[in-house]
Design a protein around this motif. Structure first.
Motif, PDB file in Angstrom:
ATOM      1  N   ASN A  98      -7.316   2.542   7.474  1.00  0.00           N
ATOM      2  CA  ASN A  98      -6.299   3.488   6.997  1.00  0.00           C
ATOM      3  C   ASN A  98      -5.187   2.847   6.176  1.00  0.00           C
ATOM      4  O   ASN A  98      -3.998   3.128   6.390  1.00  0.00           O
ATOM      5  CB  ASN A  98      -5.696   4.267   8.169  1.00  0.00           C
ATOM      6  N   LEU A 100      -3.251   2.686   2.620  1.00  0.00           N
ATOM      7  CA  LEU A 100      -3.088   3.638   1.520  1.00  0.00           C
ATOM      8  C   LEU A 100      -3.701   3.017   0.261  1.00  0.00           C
ATOM      9  O   LEU A 100      -3.284   1.938  -0.164  1.00  0.00           O
ATOM     10  CB  LEU A 100      -1.613   3.969   1.274  1.00  0.00           C
ATOM     11  N   PRO A 101      -4.685   3.687  -0.322  1.00  0.00           N
ATOM     12  CA  PRO A 101      -5.457   3.062  -1.408  1.00  0.00           C
ATOM     13  C   PRO A 101      -4.641   2.749  -2.663  1.00  0.00           C
ATOM     14  O   PRO A 101      -5.009   1.857  -3.410  1.00  0.00           O
ATOM     15  CB  PRO A 101      -6.548   4.101  -1.718  1.00  0.00           C
ATOM     16  N   VAL A 102      -3.550   3.480  -2.905  1.00  0.00           N
ATOM     17  CA  VAL A 102      -2.806   3.240  -4.149  1.00  0.00           C
ATOM     18  C   VAL A 102      -1.741   2.150  -3.985  1.00  0.00           C
ATOM     19  O   VAL A 102      -1.048   1.813  -4.948  1.00  0.00           O
ATOM     20  CB  VAL A 102      -2.139   4.527  -4.701  1.00  0.00           C
ATOM     21  N   LEU A 103      -1.608   1.612  -2.763  1.00  0.00           N
ATOM     22  CA  LEU A 103      -0.620   0.559  -2.553  1.00  0.00           C
ATOM     23  C   LEU A 103      -1.312  -0.786  -2.375  1.00  0.00           C
ATOM     24  O   LEU A 103      -2.417  -0.860  -1.838  1.00  0.00           O
ATOM     25  CB  LEU A 103       0.235   0.872  -1.319  1.00  0.00           C
ATOM     26  N   THR A 104      -0.651  -1.862  -2.840  1.00  0.00           N
ATOM     27  CA  THR A 104      -1.194  -3.205  -2.664  1.00  0.00           C
ATOM     28  C   THR A 104      -1.076  -3.603  -1.197  1.00  0.00           C
ATOM     29  O   THR A 104      -0.409  -2.926  -0.405  1.00  0.00           O
ATOM     30  CB  THR A 104      -0.402  -4.230  -3.486  1.00  0.00           C
ATOM     31  N   GLU A 107       2.486  -3.946  -0.251  1.00  0.00           N
ATOM     32  CA  GLU A 107       3.182  -2.653  -0.155  1.00  0.00           C
ATOM     33  C   GLU A 107       2.758  -1.887   1.094  1.00  0.00           C
ATOM     34  O   GLU A 107       3.569  -1.226   1.744  1.00  0.00           O
ATOM     35  CB  GLU A 107       2.900  -1.818  -1.411  1.00  0.00           C
ATOM     36  N   TYR A 143      -5.284  -4.568  -4.147  1.00  0.00           N
ATOM     37  CA  TYR A 143      -5.409  -3.213  -3.609  1.00  0.00           C
ATOM     38  C   TYR A 143      -6.530  -3.201  -2.579  1.00  0.00           C
ATOM     39  O   TYR A 143      -7.448  -4.045  -2.642  1.00  0.00           O
ATOM     40  CB  TYR A 143      -5.716  -2.228  -4.739  1.00  0.00           C
TER      41      TYR A 143
ATOM     42  N   VAL B   5       6.506   4.413  -5.730  1.00  0.00           N
ATOM     43  CA  VAL B   5       5.263   3.940  -6.373  1.00  0.00           C
ATOM     44  C   VAL B   5       4.058   4.656  -5.792  1.00  0.00           C
ATOM     45  O   VAL B   5       3.056   4.849  -6.471  1.00  0.00           O
ATOM     46  CB  VAL B   5       5.029   2.405  -6.235  1.00  0.00           C
ATOM     47  N   TYR B   6       4.202   5.054  -4.515  1.00  0.00           N
ATOM     48  CA  TYR B   6       3.094   5.800  -3.908  1.00  0.00           C
ATOM     49  C   TYR B   6       2.838   7.081  -4.699  1.00  0.00           C
ATOM     50  O   TYR B   6       1.704   7.425  -5.019  1.00  0.00           O
ATOM     51  CB  TYR B   6       3.422   6.128  -2.448  1.00  0.00           C
ATOM     52  N   ARG B   9       1.604   6.214  -8.462  1.00  0.00           N
ATOM     53  CA  ARG B   9       0.208   5.787  -8.568  1.00  0.00           C
ATOM     54  C   ARG B   9      -0.739   6.893  -8.141  1.00  0.00           C
ATOM     55  O   ARG B   9      -1.823   7.029  -8.699  1.00  0.00           O
ATOM     56  CB  ARG B   9      -0.021   4.529  -7.736  1.00  0.00           C
ATOM     57  N   SER B  10      -0.328   7.706  -7.171  1.00  0.00           N
ATOM     58  CA  SER B  10      -1.199   8.815  -6.775  1.00  0.00           C
ATOM     59  C   SER B  10      -1.391   9.775  -7.941  1.00  0.00           C
ATOM     60  O   SER B  10      -2.476  10.319  -8.141  1.00  0.00           O
ATOM     61  CB  SER B  10      -0.596   9.567  -5.586  1.00  0.00           C
ATOM     62  N   VAL B  13      -3.696   8.042 -10.511  1.00  0.00           N
ATOM     63  CA  VAL B  13      -5.097   8.020 -10.095  1.00  0.00           C
ATOM     64  C   VAL B  13      -5.788   9.332 -10.466  1.00  0.00           C
ATOM     65  O   VAL B  13      -6.934   9.347 -10.880  1.00  0.00           O
ATOM     66  CB  VAL B  13      -5.192   7.777  -8.571  1.00  0.00           C
ATOM     67  N   ARG B 287      -5.632  12.084   5.301  1.00  0.00           N
ATOM     68  CA  ARG B 287      -5.633  10.867   6.126  1.00  0.00           C
ATOM     69  C   ARG B 287      -4.442   9.974   5.825  1.00  0.00           C
ATOM     70  O   ARG B 287      -3.879   9.337   6.715  1.00  0.00           O
ATOM     71  CB  ARG B 287      -6.928  10.095   5.911  1.00  0.00           C
ATOM     72  N   GLU B 288      -4.078   9.944   4.537  1.00  0.00           N
ATOM     73  CA  GLU B 288      -2.922   9.110   4.181  1.00  0.00           C
ATOM     74  C   GLU B 288      -1.651   9.668   4.818  1.00  0.00           C
ATOM     75  O   GLU B 288      -0.786   8.924   5.291  1.00  0.00           O
ATOM     76  CB  GLU B 288      -2.766   9.053   2.651  1.00  0.00           C
ATOM     77  N   THR B 291      -1.674   8.853   8.424  1.00  0.00           N
ATOM     78  CA  THR B 291      -1.355   7.438   8.625  1.00  0.00           C
ATOM     79  C   THR B 291       0.156   7.202   8.530  1.00  0.00           C
ATOM     80  O   THR B 291       0.740   6.508   9.363  1.00  0.00           O
ATOM     81  CB  THR B 291      -2.089   6.578   7.575  1.00  0.00           C
TER      82      THR B 291
END
Ligand SMILES: Nc1ncnc2c1ncn2[C@@H]1O[C@H](COP(=O)(O)OP(=O)(O)OP(=O)(O)O)[C@@H](O)[C@H]1O
Ligand SMILES: [Mg+2]
Lengths: 225, 388
Positions: A98, A100-104, A107, A143, B5-6, B9-10, B13, B287-288, B291
């Motif tokens: 889990n 977050l895919p858009v954060l490094t 991050e 990432y 940034v979340y 970038r979301s 994407v 899910r994000e 989380t």
């Protein structure tokens, strides 16, 4: 020797309701974990392991009974109080990471620190320190999709420890990993327990994982054996 | 706070949906900004025609030159007071003019439209020093000649250098000059000698208005009191700047009302677009969200996170729309002014206020569209969100 257990569930009942149907999962469960322990929890599917972890982690409330964790009674807390409790006392490790895919990586690890008063620089330093503990400092700019499953789980562990919580709660942390990565993760959890004195409660189906823990307990149909 | 940034970038994407949604917002903002710019343009064009050290005198009860009539003997009474500035030889610095509307063939269409013609005194150029010839010369006194404003040049048949048009059946005026006046509404007028216009239109010696330049702007009230207290004279005195502000009022309100109505209906579409996009985006990120909640973020922080995201999305659209609307500054827009029933060519005036208002509107659309999806995200149960 501290006498008070850090986790103490007394006469806990957890029943799910689906329409008119009620599904009792835990019934009259007493469960204690001493401070500094590394316990594995095993049991057949559907026996209520995850349910128990969620209660300890403050992600859910019992239907009846008392849940005391780190000296706090969770059963009567509001949603916001539970959120604050999770932020301050719990590091949760999921089976499927889990992140977050858009954060490094860095991050992601920093996320829990955004709930504190720490400044930008301090947050960055702490996130890097946590990544160094899990051996991924040089991957901090990556990432999640650029990491292997084992690396992702180690980043998730860094995120779980970055706030320095007393308790780590892991639900099948090696369930999605190959043997080698699983061993790395288990070795890491062992170190967090011995070196950083984290109390760890880990649900697992893997006997090799259970072996890493100092105690293994078995749950069957909502009752400890 | 969930880091920005979340959100950024979301959005990045989901490039295609983000741009499509922002495009909807951009369209609304474009319309909205263009309308405000046009309304500014109307104020500016008509505002440029007026100055506050000039008083315009009309017949009592007329609110426009077109409906006003002043008899020739009264002109001397109007220009006599000591508040009126004198020229070198002692003559009053004033202009008595007749204004009428001509119906002329439009170039490029079959239809006709109205153009305003102004019968001006021979010395009009010294009364209005801001007027500048860009082609040809000033009409010769007594000749059947005219000069035209740059804005209507070429818009009507016969309105160009060397061409001629009918001021009345079988009576032609030849265009001998083209003038500019800093974008004022005079640039949409035809100017000819006062006597030519009066005789061609059968108006005898009646003029529509008398403008007088005052010694200073401060003596206006005294001048006004003096003329208006003379019942027999029967005139209204206004500052020229106020007169044009009033002229632009109706048109400006009309443009704003129409434009805001159109923008409102467009915005319903854009808001629904933003709502659908954010809704899908929230559902995809269940899910994000779970989380984040598990890590300790509270419901209101999730709400804020998604409101912020939809605002950013809308702001991107707003910036695109506002940027596109700037290109309208190149467009010249002919419109019938209610006060004169003749065409005036307006420009779109981009002002910082217009751009800021447009961006505010964009963000508001984002907030409205993003509200329900954000509430849904904030209300989700932690565990079911993670499991989803
Ligand atoms: N939200 C829910 N609503 C209804 N029933 C639920 C819900 N969550 C869990 N249950 C039920 O509670 C029981 C215990 O579930 P739990 O997830 O705790 O089992 P588990 O021991 O973790 O199993 P596994 O090893 O498969 O993860 C199951 O029968 C499950 O179907
Ligand atoms: Mg489970």
């Amino acid at each position: 020797m501290s006498a008070e257990p850090i986790v103490k569930l007394s006469a806990v009942n957890k029943t799910y309701f689906r329409g008119s149907e009620s599904i009792p999962v835990l019934d009259g469960l007493d469960f204690e974990v001493p401070d500094g322990a590394f316990q594995a929890l095993m049991g057949p599917s559907g026996s209520g392991k995850s349910t128990l972890l969620h209660l300890i982690a403050g992600l859910d409330r019992p239907t009846k009974g008392s849940v005391q964790v780190a000296g706090k009674e969770l059963s009567k807390m509001s949603d916001a109080e539970l959120a604050a409790f999770r932020a301050n006392h719990i590091g949760f490790i999921f089976q499927s990471y889990n992140l977050l895919p858009v954060l490094t990586a860095q991050e992601n690890v920093e996320l829990p620190l955004l709930l504190t008063k720490l400044g930008r620089g301090e947050r960055k330093t702490r996130a890097q320190t946590a990544l160094r503990v899990v051996g991924l400092e040089e991957r901090m700019g990556h990432y999640p999709r650029q990491l292997s499953g084992g690396q992702e789980q180690r980043v998730a562990i860094a995120r779980a420890i970055v706030n320095d919580p007393q308790i780590l709660v892991a639900d099948e942390p090696t369930g999605d990993l190959d043997r080698k990565s699983a061993d790395d993760v288990l070795e890491l959890l062992g170190r967090l327990n011995t070196e950083l004195k984290k109390t760890i409660v880990m649900v697992t189906h893997d006997p090799a994982a259970a072996e890493r823990a100092t105690v293994t307990r078995h749950l069957n149909k909502g009752a400890l054996q | 706070m969930v880091p920005i940034v979340y959100n950024l970038r979301s959005l990045a994407v989901r490039k295609t949906t983000t741009l499509a949604t922002a495009g909807g917002v951009a369209l609304v903002v474009f319309v909205f900004a263009a309308v405000l710019m046009l309304s500014e343009g109307v104020k500016r064009t008509l505002g440029r025609s007026g100055s506050d050290d000039i008083a315009i005198v009309l017949r009592d009860g007329s609110d426009a030159e077109l409906s006003s009539g002043i008899e020739a003997p009264q002109i001397a009474l109007i220009t006599a007071p000591s508040e009126v500035k004198r020229r070198g030889g002692g003559a009053p610095d004033a202009a008595a003019e007749i204004v009428a509307v001509l119906s002329l063939d439009k170039v490029g269409t079959d239809g006709q439209s109205n153009a305003q013609i102004r019968g001006v005194p021979d010395d009009v150029m010294s009364f209005r020093p801001s007027v500048r010839l860009v082609a040809g010369r000033v009409p010769r006194p007594g000749a059947d000649e005219a000069m035209i404003g740059n804005a209507i040049r070429g818009r009507f048949r016969g309105l160009d250098m060397g061409q001629s048009f009918e001021i009345r059946k079988n009576r032609n005026l030849t265009v001998v000059g083209v003038f500019e006046d800093g974008g004022s509404s005079y640039e949409s007028e035809i100017w000819a000698g006062r006597d030519q216009v009066q005789s061609a239109l059968g108006r005898g010696t009646v003029v529509s208005s008398v403008r007088v330049r005052l010694r200073s702007r401060d003596v206006f009230e005294r001048y006004q009191r003096q003329l208006q207290s003379n019942r027999q004279l029967g005139v209204d005195v206004m500052r020229e700047s106020d007169y044009y502000a009033k002229q632009s009022e109706g048109l400006s309100i009309f443009i704003n009302a129409l434009g805001i109505l159109v923008a409102f209906f467009f915005s319903v579409g854009a808001v629904i677009g933003a709502m659908i996009t954010m809704h899908a985006s929230v559902a995809n990120r269940s899910r994000e969200i779970g989380t984040l909640r598990a890590l300790g973020f509270k419901r209101w922080q999730i709400l804020l996170c998604f409101l912020l995201e939809s605002s950013i999305l809308a702001l991107v659209g707003g910036l695109l729309g506002a940027a596109a609307s700037l290109s309208m500054a190149l467009v010249r827009f002919p419109m019938v002014n209610f006060a004169s029933w003749s065409e005036i060519v307006f420009t779109f005036e981009p002002t910082p206020g217009v751009i800021i208002a447009s961006l505010v509107v964009a963000v508001l659309m984002g907030l409205v569209g993003g509200f329900l999806p954000a509430v849904r995200a904030a209300r989700a149960d932690v565990l079911s969100a993670i499991r989803a």
